[in-house]
Design an enzyme around this catalytic site. Structure first.
Site: not given
Ligand SMILES: *[C@@H]1O[C@H](CO)[C@@H](O)[C@H](O)[C@H]1NC(C)=O
Ligand SMILES: *[C@@H]1O[C@H](CO)[C@@H](O)[C@H](O)[C@H]1NC(C)=O
Ligand SMILES: *[C@@H]1O[C@H](CO)[C@@H](O)[C@H](O)[C@H]1NC(C)=O
Length: 605
Positions: A104, A165
């Site tokens: 991610c 993130h």
């Protein structure tokens, strides 16, 4: 405009009292002025009108951990994704679309900046591959330029809804140096870190798990050592001064308290929802999330229907714990995993319906992708809640293997991009940066290396376009593989320098550790490197023998490109290394008074 006309009139009445001769001259000036005014008015009217019609809205969907084999239009016949399939049938399908990383944080950093994550220090190191805490100091450096930052300068309203993130703070609880609003977004609603199993109490822990084991081990070691020293001192075997013993006890206890707090309260610290800079749910309400994301996206589009807008919808789906609302639970043919995908497809459908309802469909560029390949190991022990990467080998966390980085890619722009078409050339998630900036009228930064390319000419099937002749595939900071699109023969070659050691062997994944390693004893260093022809062997099953003719030639060519690529890299501060990737209480975003962070501010929704 009215001002100028008004001023001219006033001028006129002043001149009334003047001589006729003078009056005539003034009239000429007046007529001139009036003519100019009309021209200026026309120009502005045209410009404003032009802005409205020529600046398209941009709507980007990014799924989390979704495999290329998980959706209908990329070959899955048992999971229902009619809305994503509709985008594909109305637009261009990128069949050779690649994320810049198989995890991610680095993949998203590359997506936002159009640059390999190694350029921004977002690659990871050792056991630290993604940001693990909302209160870690690392994140997308403020001096990186994201595409929303440039698009916004073109008169766009920009929004991010969902997962980020890429960090929050650098030095204090509210400097927000890595926050979406400091990276070009006008509006943010969502989860600043990532969904993990620890966000749902009934699931086995994902982050706590590994730390817990270590914690108990070191804690036992510490208390045994402390007891031994105290005993030795009391028995006068080892005359350690009491002050040293007391300091040792205090430091050790403080350390374990910190460790315990960081992990025991993981959900409270990290599974949170922010609206702009404000924490509104701590911990977040999973049950509400799917509806909130849809509601927020719809409202953003309606608020900005007069455009232009850029909206990034970054789904929390289909990451573990695969939380799915009861409307979709048990409805698919693939247990919770399939349910979760079908829920995400429903969400996407709800959002693109608003584009239709507002009559924006032909003036909106819509894109869909996943941040990297599906997670094969999964967090459950049964292995039936994991994704599918189609014919491609490997998955999430395996930076060099195709299954970790080959992702679905769809662009729809009716009237501009042809419908029902496929582009089979290698393209990258990093290309979205350059494509979006270009089509919104912005300029790609010239003061740094940008790895993304404008996809419009390629997708429109118009004339010459920029190719990715070479692509580099990293696993954390280690180059695992490289790809060469040989234009003369239209062959795509891929060389593997490093690949993960599977456990158990032959399983194609790393079940014991839940995530493959990128370096050290758990990888295989290929000397000489393995070479594959992806056109004839997309599953990377049959390495080309070193004895056959193309091997050394192709390898040499790629080797040279790798050397050139290395020359373009420079030393940058590492964002995900240990100390930047730890829980720092002083950086913890919090609802109310730290450490009693808890709220649900919009519960009436
Ligand atoms: C569809 O996706 C599910 C879940 O990843 C997978 O188990 C299944 O094999 C896929 N089916 C096909 C036909 O690709
Ligand atoms: C959008 O464009 C397509 C193709 O150019 C056209 O057929 C369609 O009617 C347009 N739709 C709207 C809502 O303007
Ligand atoms: C951002 O700042 C860091 C640290 O000063 C520097 O190493 C890096 O090159 C800068 N990046 C850009 C894109 O200017």
């Amino acid at each position: 405009m009215l001002c100028i006309v008004g001023a001219a009139r006033e001028h006129h009445s002043e001149e009334d009292s003047d001589t006729a001769c003078f009056f005539l001259k003034r009239t000429c000036t007046l007529i001139h002025m009036a003519a100019y005014s009309v021209l200026i008015l026309l120009f502005w009217a045209h410009a404003i009108h032009g802005m409205k019609t020529s600046k398209p809205n941009v709507l980007l969907f990014v799924a989390d951990d979704l495999g290329i084999g998980d959706i209908g239009c990329f070959g899955n016949s048992t999971i229902r994704t009619p809305n994503i399939d509709r985008l594909a049938s109305e637009g261009v399908k990128l069949t050779h679309h690649l994320s810049a990383a198989a995890l991610c944080t680095p993949s998203r950093a590359a997506f936002m900046t159009g640059r390999y994550p190694v350029r921004s220090g977002m690659t990871g190191h050792g056991g630290y591959a993604v940001l693990l805490f909302s209160a870690a100091a690392g994140g997308l450096p403020p001096n990186e330029t994201t595409f929303p930052k440039i698009v916004r300068e073109q008169g766009y309203t920009t929004g991010l809804i969902g997962k980020w993130h890429l960090g929050i703070n650098c030095e204090s609880r509210n400097d927000f140096c890595h926050h979406p609003l400091n990276h070009g977004f006008d509006y943010y609603y969502g989860l600043p870190l990532t969904l993990v199993n620890d966000c749902q109490e009934s699931k086995p822990t994902e982050i706590q798990m590994s730390f817990k084991k270590d914690l108990w081990f070191y804690a036992q070691l510490f208390y045994v050592a402390l007891a031994t020293i105290v005993a030795c001192r009391l028995l006068n075997i080892l005359p350690v001064p009491w002050i040293i013993i007391i300091l040792f006890a205090i430091c050790g206890n403080a350390f374990f308290m910190y460790w315990f707090t960081a992990h025991y309260f993981y959900q409270r610290w990290n599974c949170i929802i922010m609206r702009n800079y404000e924490v509104i749910e701590q911990p977040m309400n999973l049950e509400k999330n799917a509806f909130s994301v849809v509601k927020e996206a719809k409202a953003f589009i309606r608020r900005n229907r007069d455009g232009p807008f850029l909206l990034v919808v970054s789904f929390l789906h289909v990451h573990t714990p695969l939380f799915t609302t009861k409307e979709f639970r048990g409805k698919s043919k693939h247990k919770l995993y399939g349910d979760n995908i079908e829920e995400m497809d429903w969400m996407l459908g709800e959002i693109i319906n608003v584009i239709d309802q507002e009559g924006l469909v032909n003036n909106t560029v819509t894109y869909f992708t996943s941040d990297h390949g599906a997670y094969l190991e999964g967090m459950e022990t049964s292995y039936d809640l994991t994704g599918y990467n189609g014919i491609y080998r490997g998955g999430k966390g395996m930076g060099g293997l195709e299954g970790g980085i080959r992702v679905p890619g769809i662009f729809r722009w009716p009237g501009v991009l042809p419908a029902k078409t496929m582009v089979d050339q290698p393209t990258s998630l990093m290309d979205v940066f350059t494509t979006v900036i270009t089509l919104t009228g912005g300029k790609v930064p010239q003061d740094r290396i940008i790895d993304g390319k404008d996809l419009m000419p390629l997708m429109q099937g118009l004339g010459p376009h920029k190719h990715h002749e070479f692509m580099f595939h990293y696993c954390m900071e280690h180059l695992h593989a490289a790809r060469w699109h040989d234009l003369s023969s239209d062959t795509v070659w891929k060389v593997h320098y490093i690949s993960p050691k599977f456990s158990p062997e032959g399983s194609g994944m790393c079940r014991a550790t839940k995530l493959c390693s990128c370096s050290g004893n758990d990888v295989i260093y290929h000397v000489p490197p393995l070479l594959f022809n992806l056109m004839s062997d997309p599953s990377e099953k049959y390495p080309i023998s070193q004895e056959t003719a193309p091997y050394s030639q192709v390898l040499q060519k790629i080797q040279l490109a790798v050397a050139e690529h290395n020359m373009t890299l420079s030393q940058v501060p590492q964002q995900l290394y240990g100390s930047n990737n730890r829980w720092l209480p002083s950086l913890q975003v919090c609802c109310g008074v730290f450490p009693f962070c808890s709220c649900n501010k919009e519960d009436n929704m």
